[in-house]
Design a protein around this motif. Structure first.
Motif, PDB file in Angstrom:
ATOM      1  N   MET A 189     -15.249  23.783  67.029  1.00  0.00           N
ATOM      2  CA  MET A 189     -14.497  24.163  65.841  1.00  0.00           C
ATOM      3  C   MET A 189     -15.455  24.497  64.709  1.00  0.00           C
ATOM      4  O   MET A 189     -16.438  23.803  64.473  1.00  0.00           O
ATOM      5  N   THR A 190     -15.175  25.608  64.039  1.00  0.00           N
ATOM      6  CA  THR A 190     -15.908  25.983  62.832  1.00  0.00           C
ATOM      7  C   THR A 190     -14.911  26.053  61.675  1.00  0.00           C
ATOM      8  O   THR A 190     -13.734  25.730  61.830  1.00  0.00           O
ATOM      9  N   ARG A 191     -15.377  26.512  60.545  1.00  0.00           N
ATOM     10  CA  ARG A 191     -14.479  26.597  59.386  1.00  0.00           C
ATOM     11  C   ARG A 191     -13.399  27.648  59.577  1.00  0.00           C
ATOM     12  O   ARG A 191     -12.331  27.571  58.954  1.00  0.00           O
ATOM     13  N   THR A 192     -13.645  28.624  60.447  1.00  0.00           N
ATOM     14  CA  THR A 192     -12.688  29.725  60.587  1.00  0.00           C
ATOM     15  C   THR A 192     -12.140  29.898  61.995  1.00  0.00           C
ATOM     16  O   THR A 192     -11.254  30.720  62.190  1.00  0.00           O
ATOM     17  N   SER A 193     -12.648  29.160  62.975  1.00  0.00           N
ATOM     18  CA  SER A 193     -12.212  29.402  64.344  1.00  0.00           C
ATOM     19  C   SER A 193     -12.160  28.108  65.137  1.00  0.00           C
ATOM     20  O   SER A 193     -12.778  27.102  64.768  1.00  0.00           O
ATOM     21  N   LEU A 194     -11.404  28.167  66.226  1.00  0.00           N
ATOM     22  CA  LEU A 194     -11.299  27.054  67.159  1.00  0.00           C
ATOM     23  C   LEU A 194     -11.499  27.604  68.565  1.00  0.00           C
ATOM     24  O   LEU A 194     -10.864  28.590  68.953  1.00  0.00           O
TER      25      LEU A 194
ATOM     26  N   MET B 298      -5.441  36.814  94.123  1.00  0.00           N
ATOM     27  CA  MET B 298      -5.239  38.174  93.663  1.00  0.00           C
ATOM     28  C   MET B 298      -5.625  38.344  92.203  1.00  0.00           C
ATOM     29  O   MET B 298      -5.620  39.440  91.684  1.00  0.00           O
ATOM     30  N   GLY B 299      -5.920  37.229  91.488  1.00  0.00           N
ATOM     31  CA  GLY B 299      -6.298  37.358  90.097  1.00  0.00           C
ATOM     32  C   GLY B 299      -5.120  37.479  89.155  1.00  0.00           C
ATOM     33  O   GLY B 299      -5.308  37.727  87.970  1.00  0.00           O
ATOM     34  N   LEU B 300      -3.877  37.330  89.650  1.00  0.00           N
ATOM     35  CA  LEU B 300      -2.722  37.458  88.783  1.00  0.00           C
ATOM     36  C   LEU B 300      -2.667  36.329  87.763  1.00  0.00           C
ATOM     37  O   LEU B 300      -2.233  36.530  86.632  1.00  0.00           O
ATOM     38  N   GLY B 301      -3.114  35.126  88.148  1.00  0.00           N
ATOM     39  CA  GLY B 301      -3.133  34.014  87.202  1.00  0.00           C
ATOM     40  C   GLY B 301      -4.045  34.286  86.019  1.00  0.00           C
ATOM     41  O   GLY B 301      -3.697  34.014  84.870  1.00  0.00           O
ATOM     42  N   LEU B 302      -5.238  34.830  86.297  1.00  0.00           N
ATOM     43  CA  LEU B 302      -6.152  35.176  85.210  1.00  0.00           C
ATOM     44  C   LEU B 302      -5.573  36.268  84.326  1.00  0.00           C
ATOM     45  O   LEU B 302      -5.721  36.252  83.105  1.00  0.00           O
ATOM     46  N   PHE B 303      -4.897  37.232  84.951  1.00  0.00           N
ATOM     47  CA  PHE B 303      -4.295  38.315  84.178  1.00  0.00           C
ATOM     48  C   PHE B 303      -3.214  37.781  83.243  1.00  0.00           C
ATOM     49  O   PHE B 303      -3.167  38.130  82.055  1.00  0.00           O
ATOM     50  N   ILE B 304      -2.331  36.921  83.759  1.00  0.00           N
ATOM     51  CA  ILE B 304      -1.267  36.359  82.927  1.00  0.00           C
ATOM     52  C   ILE B 304      -1.860  35.489  81.819  1.00  0.00           C
ATOM     53  O   ILE B 304      -1.441  35.550  80.661  1.00  0.00           O
ATOM     54  N   ALA B 305      -2.863  34.659  82.168  1.00  0.00           N
ATOM     55  CA  ALA B 305      -3.496  33.807  81.159  1.00  0.00           C
ATOM     56  C   ALA B 305      -4.128  34.650  80.052  1.00  0.00           C
ATOM     57  O   ALA B 305      -3.972  34.352  78.861  1.00  0.00           O
ATOM     58  N   LYS B 306      -4.838  35.681  80.424  1.00  0.00           N
ATOM     59  CA  LYS B 306      -5.487  36.543  79.441  1.00  0.00           C
ATOM     60  C   LYS B 306      -4.453  37.221  78.543  1.00  0.00           C
ATOM     61  O   LYS B 306      -4.609  37.283  77.312  1.00  0.00           O
ATOM     62  N   THR B 307      -3.371  37.703  79.143  1.00  0.00           N
ATOM     63  CA  THR B 307      -2.329  38.374  78.368  1.00  0.00           C
ATOM     64  C   THR B 307      -1.678  37.425  77.372  1.00  0.00           C
ATOM     65  O   THR B 307      -1.501  37.751  76.192  1.00  0.00           O
ATOM     66  N   LEU B 308      -1.309  36.221  77.825  1.00  0.00           N
ATOM     67  CA  LEU B 308      -0.639  35.269  76.952  1.00  0.00           C
ATOM     68  C   LEU B 308      -1.559  34.791  75.831  1.00  0.00           C
ATOM     69  O   LEU B 308      -1.131  34.658  74.679  1.00  0.00           O
ATOM     70  N   LEU B 309      -2.822  34.528  76.143  1.00  0.00           N
ATOM     71  CA  LEU B 309      -3.744  34.050  75.121  1.00  0.00           C
ATOM     72  C   LEU B 309      -4.045  35.133  74.087  1.00  0.00           C
ATOM     73  O   LEU B 309      -4.141  34.846  72.891  1.00  0.00           O
TER      74      LEU B 309
ATOM     75  N   SER C 107      -1.472  35.273  71.553  1.00  0.00           N
ATOM     76  CA  SER C 107      -1.529  34.189  70.575  1.00  0.00           C
ATOM     77  C   SER C 107      -2.656  34.376  69.571  1.00  0.00           C
ATOM     78  O   SER C 107      -2.849  33.531  68.700  1.00  0.00           O
ATOM     79  N   GLY C 108      -3.425  35.460  69.692  1.00  0.00           N
ATOM     80  CA  GLY C 108      -4.507  35.739  68.765  1.00  0.00           C
ATOM     81  C   GLY C 108      -5.882  35.379  69.283  1.00  0.00           C
ATOM     82  O   GLY C 108      -6.871  35.530  68.558  1.00  0.00           O
ATOM     83  N   ALA C 109      -5.980  34.906  70.522  1.00  0.00           N
ATOM     84  CA  ALA C 109      -7.263  34.455  71.063  1.00  0.00           C
ATOM     85  C   ALA C 109      -8.048  35.608  71.664  1.00  0.00           C
ATOM     86  O   ALA C 109      -7.494  36.651  72.005  1.00  0.00           O
ATOM     87  N   ARG C 110      -9.346  35.393  71.800  1.00  0.00           N
ATOM     88  CA  ARG C 110     -10.228  36.311  72.522  1.00  0.00           C
ATOM     89  C   ARG C 110     -10.869  35.533  73.668  1.00  0.00           C
ATOM     90  O   ARG C 110     -11.290  34.387  73.482  1.00  0.00           O
TER      91      ARG C 110
ATOM     92  N   VAL D 105     -12.390  30.544  75.272  1.00  0.00           N
ATOM     93  CA  VAL D 105     -11.216  31.016  74.531  1.00  0.00           C
ATOM     94  C   VAL D 105     -11.446  30.668  73.060  1.00  0.00           C
ATOM     95  O   VAL D 105     -11.783  29.522  72.744  1.00  0.00           O
ATOM     96  N   ARG D 106     -11.265  31.629  72.173  1.00  0.00           N
ATOM     97  CA  ARG D 106     -11.498  31.377  70.738  1.00  0.00           C
ATOM     98  C   ARG D 106     -10.388  32.009  69.910  1.00  0.00           C
ATOM     99  O   ARG D 106     -10.058  33.173  70.081  1.00  0.00           O
ATOM    100  N   TRP D 107      -9.798  31.160  69.028  1.00  0.00           N
ATOM    101  CA  TRP D 107      -8.752  31.618  68.116  1.00  0.00           C
ATOM    102  C   TRP D 107      -9.267  31.616  66.677  1.00  0.00           C
ATOM    103  O   TRP D 107     -10.061  30.744  66.299  1.00  0.00           O
ATOM    104  N   PRO D 108      -8.785  32.518  65.832  1.00  0.00           N
ATOM    105  CA  PRO D 108      -8.921  32.304  64.394  1.00  0.00           C
ATOM    106  C   PRO D 108      -8.145  31.041  64.021  1.00  0.00           C
ATOM    107  O   PRO D 108      -7.014  30.838  64.489  1.00  0.00           O
ATOM    108  N   LEU D 109      -8.713  30.196  63.216  1.00  0.00           N
ATOM    109  CA  LEU D 109      -8.124  28.885  62.952  1.00  0.00           C
ATOM    110  C   LEU D 109      -6.726  28.999  62.364  1.00  0.00           C
ATOM    111  O   LEU D 109      -5.837  28.198  62.681  1.00  0.00           O
ATOM    112  N   ASP D 110      -6.501  30.011  61.525  1.00  0.00           N
ATOM    113  CA  ASP D 110      -5.183  30.130  60.888  1.00  0.00           C
ATOM    114  C   ASP D 110      -4.106  30.603  61.861  1.00  0.00           C
ATOM    115  O   ASP D 110      -2.916  30.515  61.551  1.00  0.00           O
ATOM    116  N   ARG D 111      -4.488  31.098  63.050  1.00  0.00           N
ATOM    117  CA  ARG D 111      -3.504  31.547  64.030  1.00  0.00           C
ATOM    118  C   ARG D 111      -3.028  30.419  64.947  1.00  0.00           C
ATOM    119  O   ARG D 111      -1.954  30.538  65.545  1.00  0.00           O
TER     120      ARG D 111
END
Length: 443
Positions: free
Chosen positions: A346-351, A389-400, A403-406, A420-426
């Protein structure tokens, strides 16, 4: 039926997709537009051939092009109607016959535009079922063969017949037949995978939506229980006073006592509803560690140790985020030798959340493509007969990402790393206090 009751009933109703709600195989408007492009190309070829002095039977060719124009105008003037698979097959069959007839009238295998006869079966492969595609494919091969055997030759400006050497004509025929198989098979396969991916995402979104609606309903229940506590307390107080005042009227006194008992029962029901509703309300936000533990719980006893080193703020308990993290942890557990570590930063702007395993790691050649649908999650040679088949990774990536994550994927020597990293305010949630207890009046 009250609004809350309707909401609860809607949560129990299964989602059924009937034929009426299914998407059209291909829109008539799309077929009409594609046919206009084909008509324009056919007219351009006829005009260029005429200017070059190439001889061919012009009247039948122009009549075939006129037939396509008439078909398009007829479809344009008709009232709009949903396209069924049968109508789509009929339209594509018309295009196939028209293209094949033009090919036969303009040189057969010697026609440089013979490749366009593959267009109808390719469109069918991208929009129709396998049986219909197979029928159109066989019809295409048959019509190509007829055009090759009985096609009328073209003539040059000097009147000489333009012929293709038999060996080249045979090669051209074989190339067109292979083209039918390749283009139809490729288009049908890609479309089927995209449809399966879309269905998987739809099912995931429906499950997550239902869970979110349940949480929302819990908050409504808690608020309703809290707000109704005061009027029920007033009813109970007045009923008690009436019972005291009506001691000389046994019939009315019994009614007042029954009213007071009913108010007591309603108050108890509301207290239990309020407790359950507040529990659901609390579940909208939770500490980061609790969210990660929830995501990892189904895989805690599968063999490899799942170690959680996560301390962080209270975050939104989004079902989509939990489902996505669960998929990432499952992927790590599938390939770990003995240990999976989930850490937070965690930083001041991201988690950030990092998931590491001590398995073979991601194949380097696939790192840039991880998260694409139907991509093997790790090389099968690295994990025996595992066929992901990688469908789990695809769904996880899409959902995250929603939510604003990279996300980023890498290898840590040994093992794979998913960050996985989110802007803290998201992702951070407001620390809301629970609703107060309902008023309580002693008897």
């Amino acid at each position: 039926m009250t609004e809350n009751a309707q909401a609860a009933a809607s949560l129990e109703a299964p989602v059924v997709m009937t034929d009426q709600h299914k998407a059209e195989p291909i829109r008539i408007r799309t077929l009409v537009l594609l046919r206009w492009f084909a008509i324009g190309g056919q007219m351009a070829a006829v005009i260029v051939a005429w200017l070059m002095g190439i001889g061919f039977v012009k009247t039948p060719v122009l009549l075939l092009i006129a037939a396509s124009i008439t078909m398009n105008l007829w479809l344009f003037l008709r009232p709009p109607k949903r396209t069924s698979p049968g109508r789509a097959v009929a339209q594509l069959s018309f295009d196939l016959v028209q293209n094949s007839a033009l090919m036969a009238l303009t040189g057969g295998m010697a026609n440089p535009f013979a490749l366009l006869v593959l267009a109808p079966v390719t469109i069918a492969a991208a929009s129709l079922k396998g049986r219909q595609v197979l029928a159109l494919g066989l019809a295409t091969v048959a019509l190509i063969s007829v055009a090759a055997l009985f096609g009328l030759p073209l003539r040059g400006p000097d009147g000489e017949i333009l012929r293709m050497e038999p060996i080249l004509a045979l090669g051209h025929w074989v190339a067109l037949v292979i083209g039918v198989v390749f283009f139809a098979g490729y288009a049908h396969r890609v479309t089927a995978e995209l449809q399966a991916t879309s269905n998987a995402l739809f099912a995931t979104q429906m499950a997550l939506s239902r869970e979110q609606r349940l949480q929302h309903l819990g908050g409504v229940v808690a608020a309703a229980a809290h707000e109704m506590g005061t009027p029920l307390a007033t009813i109970k107080l007045i009923a008690g006073e009436l019972a005291d005042e009506l001691q000389d009227r046994p019939d009315l006194c019994a009614d007042a006592a029954a009213l007071k008992a009913s108010a007591d029962r309603c108050a108890e029901i509301l207290r239990s509803m309020g407790r359950a509703g507040k529990d659901d309300l609390h579940m909208r936000a939770a500490p980061l560690r609790a969210v990660i533990e929830d995501a990892a719980a189904p895989h805690a006893e599968r063999g490899p140790v799942v170690e959680i080193k996560a301390d962080g703020p209270v975050i939104r308990r989004d079902p989509a985020v939990i489902h996505a993290l669960r998929n990432l942890i499952q992927n790590a557990v599938d390939f770990a030798e003995s240990r999976v570590v989930v850490e937070s930063q965690m930083t001041r702007t991201s988690l950030g959340v990092t998931i590491r395993d001590d398995g073979p790691g991601f194949p380097v050649a696939l790192l840039s493509r991880l998260g694409d649908p139907y991509l093997s999650r790790r090389a099968e040679a690295q994990r025996g007969s595992y066929e992901g088949m990688g469908l789990g990774l695809f769904i996880a990536k899409t959902l995250l990402e929603r939510s604003g994550a990279r996300l980023s994927f890498g290898n840590g020597g040994p093992g794979a790393i998913v960050s996985v990293r989110w802007p803290l305010d998201r992702i951070r949630a407001e620390d809301r206090l629970a609703l107060a207890e309902n008023p309580h009046i002693d008897r």
